[in-house]
Design an enzyme around this catalytic site. Structure first.
Site, PDB file in Angstrom:
ATOM      1  N   LYS A   1      81.706 171.205 -29.746  1.00  0.00           N
ATOM      2  CA  LYS A   1      81.155 169.847 -29.663  1.00  0.00           C
ATOM      3  C   LYS A   1      82.260 168.826 -29.419  1.00  0.00           C
ATOM      4  CE  LYS A   1      76.738 170.337 -31.984  1.00  0.00           C
ATOM      5  NZ  LYS A   1      75.877 169.948 -33.103  1.00  0.00           N
TER       6      LYS A   1
ATOM      7  N   LYS B   1      74.556 178.315 -23.907  1.00  0.00           N
ATOM      8  CA  LYS B   1      73.449 178.528 -24.832  1.00  0.00           C
ATOM      9  C   LYS B   1      72.348 177.502 -24.554  1.00  0.00           C
ATOM     10  CE  LYS B   1      73.614 176.653 -28.810  1.00  0.00           C
ATOM     11  NZ  LYS B   1      73.733 176.106 -30.160  1.00  0.00           N
TER      12      LYS B   1
ATOM     13  N   LYS C   1      69.150 171.643 -26.936  1.00  0.00           N
ATOM     14  CA  LYS C   1      68.349 170.432 -26.758  1.00  0.00           C
ATOM     15  C   LYS C   1      69.124 169.391 -25.969  1.00  0.00           C
ATOM     16  CE  LYS C   1      66.106 170.858 -31.249  1.00  0.00           C
ATOM     17  NZ  LYS C   1      67.016 171.149 -32.363  1.00  0.00           N
TER      18      LYS C   1
END
Ligand code: AMP
Ligand code: TRP
Length: 339
Positions: free
Chosen positions: A125, A206, A209
């Site tokens: 992230k 992956k 969202k």
């Protein structure tokens, strides 16, 4: 569900507690379903199950405050529609129970920085949101550990990407129990045999969202087919006549979640022998997906038409779970020398 609910009248409920969470950061997708929610539903009988929409966690990445409540509501709808039956589990919103952040602070004080720096999700992230590497993102696993330990949960059903965070939670439980009078069980991750890591439609990252590579659990059949049709398969299979390898094909991984074993076998053999083309394989998958997703979509429609019921369930769950959270915090405070 009541904390005092009993499996058989008169007998206390001896089932262990289970906890898991989902971020309200966008549409619930089929990766969430295959990796987590499907398992959540299977486990409802074996555990006293607590599910949480983790809004505090979602705040560690860019988000729009104006749509947070709508996202929370839609996440609740998707999860209830997928099978989180209000009669058999709790589902609440994390920020409704302040003990989550209270315990997270205390756990922060026994967390070595080095351990957090090793977390894969933090590293990924940080790369993705270079402009916003905030302290919350760094200590995200500590809040996750607090979520789980607050209910002294023994089982945590998650997709593969969360296994490291559950290992970390076990570490923290152990550290707390050694430093203070023991309190927490070391929870175990429950990861499904298939579907623990569904890739996005690009077949690379992956399914997520926030990456826009997902198939929403509640999307219309037309939307889903539009996404499935061009989705990446085994990239080495260039022509219809080339044999393919199902083990490196994301479409096959999704078959493993939605299709019966005979059909999985049929498409795997067909793929290896070039007996079936990718489009036909996708059509078969689409049919199977609709068997599962049609009723979920229909239930979601009725839930959207009854928002008070959905909110009532969230609120009642928060009320009941807060009682458990308060009890644990009392024990934590006593052990740590707080009043
Ligand atoms: P999140 O959407 O990150 O809040 O994840 C909620 C649950 O879904 C967690 O247990 C994740 O491990 C699981 N999950 C998320 N994305 C995937 C994916 N692409 N494949 C399998 N499981 C996933
Ligand atoms: N970090 C999890 C995810 O992104 C969500 C989560 C928060 C969670 N708290 C949890 C999962 C506790 C399991 C248990 O998917």
């Amino acid at each position: 569900m009541q904390a005092s609910d009993t499996p058989a009248a008169g007998a206390p409920d001896a089932r262990p507690f289970l906890f898991s969470g989902i971020q309200p950061s966008g549409d619930v997708h089929i990766g969430n379903y295959c990796g987590a929610i499907r398992n959540w539903v299977h486990l409802l009988d074996r555990y006293r199950s607590i599910y949480c929409i983790v809004d505090y966690h979602a705040m560690t990445s860019e988000y729009d405050p104006a749509i947070m409540q709508e996202r929370i509501f839609q996440a609740a709808v998707a999860n209830i529609a997928a099978g989180l039956d209000p009669e058999r589990c709790w589902l609440f919103v994390q920020s409704q129970i302040p003990e989550h952040t209270e315990l997270a602070w205390i756990l922060n004080t026994i967390t070595p920085m080095g351990l957090l720096g090793r977390m894969t999700q933090f590293k990924e992230k940080s790369r993705r949101q270079e402009e916003n590497i905030n302290v919350g993102l760094f200590s995200y696993p500590v809040l996750q550990a607090a979520d789980i330990l607050l209910y002294r949960a023994e089982a945590v059903p998650v997709g593969e990407d969360q296994v490291q965070h559950i290992e970390f939670t076990r570490d923290l439980a152990r550290k707390f129990n050694l430093r203070f009078e023991p309190l927490f069980p070391e929870p175990e991750a429950i990861v499904p045999k298939s579907g623990a890591r569904i890739l996005g439609l690009d077949g690379k990252a992956k399914m997520s969202k926030s990456l826009g590579n997902h198939v929403g659990l509640l999307e219309s059949p037309e939307q889903i087919w539009e996404k499935l049709r061009p989705a990446v398969t085994d990239e080495n299979r260039k022509r219809r006549s080339d044999p393919g390898n199902p083990l490196i094909c994301n479409i096959y991984t999704i078959h493993e979640c939605f299709s019966p074993p005979e059909l999985q076998e049929e498409v795997a053999t067909g793929c290896r022998e070039a007996g079936i083309g990718c489009i036909d394989c996708k059509k078969k998958l689409f049919e199977q997906m609709m068997r599962t997703l049609d009723p979920i979509r229909e239930r979601a429609e009725s839930l959207r038409a009854a928002p008070d019921e959905v909110r009532g369930f969230l609120e009642q769950s928060a009320l009941e779970c807060r009682r458990m959270a308060t009890a644990t915090m009392g024990e934590v405070r006593r052990r740590t020398g707080l009043r």
